[in-house]
Write a protein that holds these residues in place. Structure first.
Motif, PDB file in Angstrom:
ATOM      1  N   ALA A  15     -43.499  25.728  58.266  1.00 35.20           N
ATOM      2  CA  ALA A  15     -44.410  26.078  59.352  1.00 35.20           C
ATOM      3  C   ALA A  15     -44.725  24.852  60.189  1.00 35.20           C
ATOM      4  CB  ALA A  15     -45.700  26.665  58.780  1.00 35.20           C
ATOM      5  N   LYS A  16     -44.757  23.678  59.544  1.00 34.05           N
ATOM      6  CA  LYS A  16     -45.173  22.460  60.253  1.00 34.05           C
ATOM      7  C   LYS A  16     -44.204  21.298  60.057  1.00 34.05           C
ATOM      8  CE  LYS A  16     -49.136  22.238  57.876  1.00 34.05           C
ATOM      9  NZ  LYS A  16     -49.295  23.393  56.951  1.00 34.05           N
ATOM     10  N   PHE A  17     -43.295  21.432  59.104  1.00 36.56           N
ATOM     11  CA  PHE A  17     -42.350  20.370  58.765  1.00 36.56           C
ATOM     12  C   PHE A  17     -43.053  19.090  58.337  1.00 36.56           C
ATOM     13  CE2 PHE A  17     -40.108  23.597  60.948  1.00 36.56           C
ATOM     14  CZ  PHE A  17     -39.118  23.837  60.023  1.00 36.56           C
ATOM     15  N   GLU A  18     -44.174  19.328  57.625  1.00 38.80           N
ATOM     16  CA  GLU A  18     -44.927  18.234  57.035  1.00 38.80           C
ATOM     17  C   GLU A  18     -44.414  18.037  55.608  1.00 38.80           C
ATOM     18  OE1 GLU A  18     -49.075  19.030  57.529  1.00 38.80           O
ATOM     19  OE2 GLU A  18     -49.597  16.900  57.613  1.00 38.80           O
ATOM     20  N   THR A  19     -44.466  16.793  55.131  1.00 40.13           N
ATOM     21  CA  THR A  19     -44.035  16.509  53.767  1.00 40.13           C
ATOM     22  C   THR A  19     -45.204  16.737  52.813  1.00 40.13           C
ATOM     23  OG1 THR A  19     -44.704  14.203  53.822  1.00 40.13           O
ATOM     24  CG2 THR A  19     -42.512  14.719  54.685  1.00 40.13           C
ATOM     25  N   SER A  20     -45.037  16.329  51.559  1.00 39.59           N
ATOM     26  CA  SER A  20     -46.130  16.445  50.593  1.00 39.59           C
ATOM     27  C   SER A  20     -47.294  15.539  50.986  1.00 39.59           C
ATOM     28  CB  SER A  20     -45.623  16.087  49.193  1.00 39.59           C
ATOM     29  OG  SER A  20     -45.014  14.802  49.217  1.00 39.59           O
ATOM     30  N   GLU A  21     -47.073  14.598  51.880  1.00 38.36           N
ATOM     31  CA  GLU A  21     -48.127  13.684  52.341  1.00 38.36           C
ATOM     32  C   GLU A  21     -48.623  14.128  53.714  1.00 38.36           C
ATOM     33  OE1 GLU A  21     -49.655  10.713  51.290  1.00 38.36           O
ATOM     34  OE2 GLU A  21     -48.870  11.366  49.340  1.00 38.36           O
ATOM     35  N   PRO A  22     -49.872  14.581  53.812  1.00 31.46           N
ATOM     36  CA  PRO A  22     -50.379  14.991  55.127  1.00 31.46           C
ATOM     37  C   PRO A  22     -50.239  13.862  56.146  1.00 31.46           C
ATOM     38  CG  PRO A  22     -51.946  15.549  53.389  1.00 31.46           C
ATOM     39  CD  PRO A  22     -50.860  14.760  52.735  1.00 31.46           C
ATOM     40  N   GLY A  23     -49.756  14.200  57.328  1.00 29.07           N
ATOM     41  CA  GLY A  23     -49.585  13.186  58.380  1.00 29.07           C
ATOM     42  C   GLY A  23     -48.192  12.587  58.411  1.00 29.07           C
ATOM     43  N   ILE A  24     -47.404  12.844  57.359  1.00 31.42           N
ATOM     44  CA  ILE A  24     -46.008  12.395  57.374  1.00 31.42           C
ATOM     45  C   ILE A  24     -45.112  13.621  57.485  1.00 31.42           C
ATOM     46  CG2 ILE A  24     -44.170  11.151  56.166  1.00 31.42           C
ATOM     47  CD1 ILE A  24     -46.222   9.530  54.727  1.00 31.42           C
ATOM     48  N   PHE A  25     -44.284  13.654  58.526  1.00 35.67           N
ATOM     49  CA  PHE A  25     -43.410  14.791  58.789  1.00 35.67           C
ATOM     50  C   PHE A  25     -41.958  14.401  58.526  1.00 35.67           C
ATOM     51  CE2 PHE A  25     -47.261  15.311  61.122  1.00 35.67           C
ATOM     52  CZ  PHE A  25     -47.524  16.676  61.117  1.00 35.67           C
ATOM     53  N   ALA A  26     -41.127  15.398  58.230  1.00 31.38           N
ATOM     54  CA  ALA A  26     -39.693  15.146  58.065  1.00 31.38           C
ATOM     55  C   ALA A  26     -38.938  16.209  58.850  1.00 31.38           C
ATOM     56  CB  ALA A  26     -39.300  15.190  56.596  1.00 31.38           C
ATOM     57  N   ILE A  27     -38.113  15.778  59.815  1.00 29.97           N
ATOM     58  CA  ILE A  27     -37.352  16.714  60.653  1.00 29.97           C
ATOM     59  C   ILE A  27     -35.891  16.282  60.742  1.00 29.97           C
ATOM     60  CG2 ILE A  27     -39.344  17.471  62.025  1.00 29.97           C
ATOM     61  CD1 ILE A  27     -38.481  15.517  64.217  1.00 29.97           C
ATOM     62  N   GLY A  28     -35.035  17.237  61.029  1.00 30.94           N
ATOM     63  CA  GLY A  28     -33.602  16.942  61.161  1.00 30.94           C
ATOM     64  C   GLY A  28     -32.905  16.882  59.809  1.00 30.94           C
ATOM     65  N   ASP A  29     -31.752  16.225  59.779  1.00 27.54           N
ATOM     66  CA  ASP A  29     -30.902  16.213  58.583  1.00 27.54           C
ATOM     67  C   ASP A  29     -31.590  15.695  57.320  1.00 27.54           C
ATOM     68  OD1 ASP A  29     -28.840  17.141  60.117  1.00 27.54           O
ATOM     69  OD2 ASP A  29     -27.437  15.533  59.598  1.00 27.54           O
ATOM     70  N   ILE A  30     -32.654  14.930  57.460  1.00 27.36           N
ATOM     71  CA  ILE A  30     -33.289  14.309  56.290  1.00 27.36           C
ATOM     72  C   ILE A  30     -34.112  15.310  55.479  1.00 27.36           C
ATOM     73  CG2 ILE A  30     -35.417  13.606  57.517  1.00 27.36           C
ATOM     74  CD1 ILE A  30     -33.661  11.394  54.923  1.00 27.36           C
ATOM     75  N   LEU A  50     -42.602   9.456  48.464  1.00 25.06           N
ATOM     76  CA  LEU A  50     -42.502  10.855  48.893  1.00 25.06           C
ATOM     77  C   LEU A  50     -41.733  11.649  47.843  1.00 25.06           C
ATOM     78  CD1 LEU A  50     -41.457  10.092  52.569  1.00 25.06           C
ATOM     79  CD2 LEU A  50     -43.621  11.129  51.875  1.00 25.06           C
ATOM     80  N   ASN A  51     -42.015  12.949  47.763  1.00 22.48           N
ATOM     81  CA  ASN A  51     -41.179  13.806  46.918  1.00 22.48           C
ATOM     82  C   ASN A  51     -39.774  13.797  47.491  1.00 22.48           C
ATOM     83  OD1 ASN A  51     -43.214  14.600  45.262  1.00 22.48           O
ATOM     84  ND2 ASN A  51     -43.644  16.506  46.380  1.00 22.48           N
TER      85      ASN A  51
END
Ligand SMILES: Cc1cc2nc3c(=O)[nH]c(=O)nc-3n(C[C@H](O)[C@H](O)[C@H](O)COP(=O)(O)OP(=O)(O)OC[C@H]3O[C@@H](n4cnc5c(N)ncnc54)[C@H](O)[C@@H]3O)c2cc1C
Ligand code: FES
Lengths: 106, 361
Positions: free
Chosen positions: B294-309, B282-283
Motif C-alpha cells: 500500500a505504501k512500499f514502506e519497509t519494516s522501519e517507518p520512514g524507510i521505503f523500498a521501491i523498484g528491483d530492490i 532492515l529485514n
C-alpha cells in the motif's frame, strides 16, 4: 526439436530438447542446466551464459558477432571455442550439439 | 543530459574515487539509487512539494538501463512502443527537471541510522552526510561494483596489490604493473601509469580493443616505443605472500608465461552487489527488502523500498512496477514530510497547481 547435450566440468552430462527459434541459453535455463547464469536474460549484456562449443559444431553454430565478441571480453577463461549461448539460435541443424559448461562464470 | 553533480564521478568502470564528500545536508528525502525508479521517485515526490537528494555510486544516472543496456531497446514502457535504456534515462531526466533534485554521483551510501528525534543520518563512502526525514531505497540489484576475476586466492591481494580502481596514482610508482582488459578503463590507465610504473604490461584476451580509437592508437604507440608491453592472453594464477603479489601466470597461445607483477589492475566491468544495505538492520528476504504494497514502506517507518530492490507477493522486477511503487510511496512520504497537511488527489492534466510545479503554466 533438437537435442542438445551440456557437459559439466566434472564430465557429467545432461541432454535437453530445444525448440527451433529459442536460444541455447533458454533451452538450458528451462531445463535447469547448472553453471549457466544468464543474469541479463539473454540481452548479450552480462556474459554469464558463457560456454564452449565443440570444434565439430563451430561451423553450424557460427561465429560470434561483434557485440558478442565485446561482451566475451567480460567472461572468464575465454577460448577459441567460446560463445555466449544466449546468442546461439536453435535450429534443426543443431540436432546433437554438444556444449561444454566452463568451470566458472564471472 | 548532464545531471547536477555533487562529486567528481569516475569513468568506466564506475569510479576512480577522486571525489570529496559534501558537508552535512539537511533535507526531506534522500533517494538511494539513480536508476529509472529512483529518478521517477523524484517526480512523484516533487508533485507533492518534496525536495530530494539522490545518491548513486555510478558516475552517471540511469542505473541498469544506462550501465548495462544503454543501446538496447525496451518494449514495455507504457506509451513508448520502443525506447533504449539511455533514451529512457534521458527522458526521465527531462521529466524530473522542474523539481531540481540534487545528484551525488560516484558516492556509495554506506551507513544509515535513525536519530533520537526520528530522523535519519546517512553517510557516504567519501564522507557526505545527510540528515533526512525520509529515506527511499531504490537500490535495484545493489551497488554497481567492479567484477572480481574468479582467480584462486585473489581476495588476499585486494587492496594491497590488486586494485579495481586507482585512488592515488603515486601508489603505483615504481611498480611492475599488469593491467587487464580491453575497454576505456584499461586503456586510460595504461596511458596514465606507463610513465610512473617500473614496467607496464597490458593484457587482453584478443588483439582488438573496445576503447576509444585515439586511446588505442596512443597505447599502440607506447608499445612501439617499448614503453608498454602488450600481451594477448589471460591470467590463470597469482603468486605472492602476505597480500603482496610477486608474479602471475599468463596463458597465451604459445603456452604459459610467468610474469613478474607487483600490482594487478583488472578491468572487467561492473556487476551489482547488495553491499552496505545488508548492514542497516532492515529485514531482508534473499537480499531483497520486503515492503508493504500500500505504501512500499519497509519494516522501519520512514524507510521505503521501491523498484528491483523490494519484494512482496506478486512482485515483478519491471520498470513499470517500480514507477507505480514510487507513486504510492510518495503519498506516505508526504505524511512524514508535511504532517497535518491535507493531500488532495489531483491530475497533472487538469490541476493548475501541479502544472505550476511542472513549469508548464
Ligand atoms: C539487459 C537488461 C534488459 C532489461 N530489459 C527490461 C525491459 O525490457 N523492461 C523492463 O521493465 N525491465 C527491464 N530490465 C530490468 C530493469 O532494468 C530494472 O527493473 C530496472 O533497472 C530497476 O530499476 P531500479 O531503479 O529499481 O534499479 P537499478 O536500475 O538497478 O538502479 C539502482 C541503482 O542504485 C545504485 N545503488 C545501489 N546501492 C547503492 C548504495 N548503497 N549507494 C549508492 N548507490 C547505490 C546502483 O549503483 C544503481 O545505479 C532489464 C534489465 C537488464 C539487465
Ligand atoms: S544471458 Fe547475459 S549475455 Fe547471455
Amino acid at each position: 526439436m533438437a537435442k542438445i547435450t551440456f557437459v559439466q566440468p566434472d564430465g557429467s552430462q545432461q541432454t535437453v530438447e530445444a525448440k527451433p527459434g529459442m536460444t541455447v541459453m533458454e533451452a538450458a535455463k528451462l531445463n535447469d542446466v547448472a553453471g549457466i547464469e544468464a543474469e541479463c536474460g539473454g540481452a548479450c549484456a552480462c556474459a554469464t551464459c558463457h560456454i564452449y562449443v565443440d570444434a565439430a559444431w563451430r561451423d553450424k553454430t557460427g561465429k560470434p558477432a561483434e557485440m558478442e565478441e565485446d561482451m566475451l571480453d567480460f567472461a572468464f577463461d575465454v577460448r577459441e571455442e567460446s560463445r555466449l549461448c544466449c546468442q546461439i539460435k536453435v535450429t534443426d541443424a543443431l540436432e546433437g550439439l554438444t556444449i561444454r559448461v566452463p568451470a566458472k562464470q564471472f | 543530459m548532464a545531471p547536477e553533480n555533487g562529486a567528481t564521478a569516475g569513468g568506466d568502470p564506475g569510479r576512480d574515487g577522486q571525489g570529496f564528500g559534501t558537508g552535512e545536508i539537511t533535507t526531506d528525502v534522500v533517494i538511494i539509487g539513480a536508476g529509472p525508479v529512483g529518478l521517477f521517485a523524484v517526480f512523484e515526490l516533487g508533485l507533492l512539494d518534496i525536495k530530494c537528494h539522490v545518491v548513486d555510486i555510478l558516475g552517471k544516472v540511469g542505473g541498469q538501463c544506462a550501465e548495462l543496456y544503454p543501446e538496447k531497446p525496451i518494449y514495455d514502457i507504457p506509451g513508448l512502443p520502443v525506447v533504449t535504456g539511455q533514451e529512457l534515462t534521458d527522458r526521465l531526466m527531462e521529466q524530473i527537471k522542474p523539481f531540481g533534485a540534487t545528484f551525488h554521483l560516484g558516492e556509495r551510501v554506506d551507513a544509515l541510522e535513525r536519530l533520537p528525534d526520528g530522523r535519519f543520518a546517512l553517510s557516504t563512502d567519501i564522507g557526505s552526510r545527510f540528515n533526512t526525514r525520509v529515506v527511499v531505497i531504490a537500490a535495484g540489484g545493489g551497488s554497481f561494483t567492479p567484477k572480481r576475476p574468479p582467480l584462486d586466492g585473489i581476495e588476499a591481494f585486494e587492496g594491497q596489490s590488486v586494485h579495481y580502481s586507482v585512488r592515488r596514482m603515486e601508489d603505483l610508482r615504481g611498480k611492475d604493473v599488469l593491467i587487464v582488459g580491453g575497454g576505456d578503463s584499461a586503456l586510460d590507465w595504461t596511458l596514465n601509469l606507463a610513465p610512473l610504473a617500473n614496467s607496464l604490461t597490458l593484457l587482453h584476451r584478443r588483439d582488438e580493443f573496445r576503447g576509444a580509437p585515439h586511446s588505442v592508437e596512443r597505447m599502440r604507440a607506447l608499445v612501439g616505443e617499448g614503453k608498454v608491453r602488450l600481451m594477448i592472453g589471460q591470467v590463470t594464477a597469482l603468486d605472492g605472500v602476505g597480500g603482496q603479489l610477486s608474479a602471475v601466470t599468463i596463458k597465451t597461445k604459445d603456452g604459459d608465461e610467468h610474469v613478474p607483477v607487483t600490482a594487478l589492475l583488472p578491468f572487467f566491468g561492473l556487476t551489482m552487489k547488495l553491499g552496505p544495505i545488508a548492514s542497516w538492520g532492515l529485514n531482508l528476504d534473499e537480499n531483497l527488502i520486503p515492503a508493504d504494497t500500500a505504501k512500499f514502506e519497509t519494516s522501519e517507518p520512514g524507510i521505503f523500498a521501491i523498484g528491483d530492490i523490494n519484494t512482496y507477493p506478486g512482485k515483478l522486477k519491471l520498470i513499470l512496477s517500480g514507477f507505480h511503487e514510487a507513486a504510492l510511496m510518495a503519498q506516505q512520504a508526504h505524511r512524514y514530510v508535511h504532517p497535518g497537511k491535507k493531500l488532495l488527489f489531483q491530475y497533472t492534466t487538469s490541476s493548475s497547481n501541479l502544472q505550476k510545479k511542472l513549469g508548464v503554466r
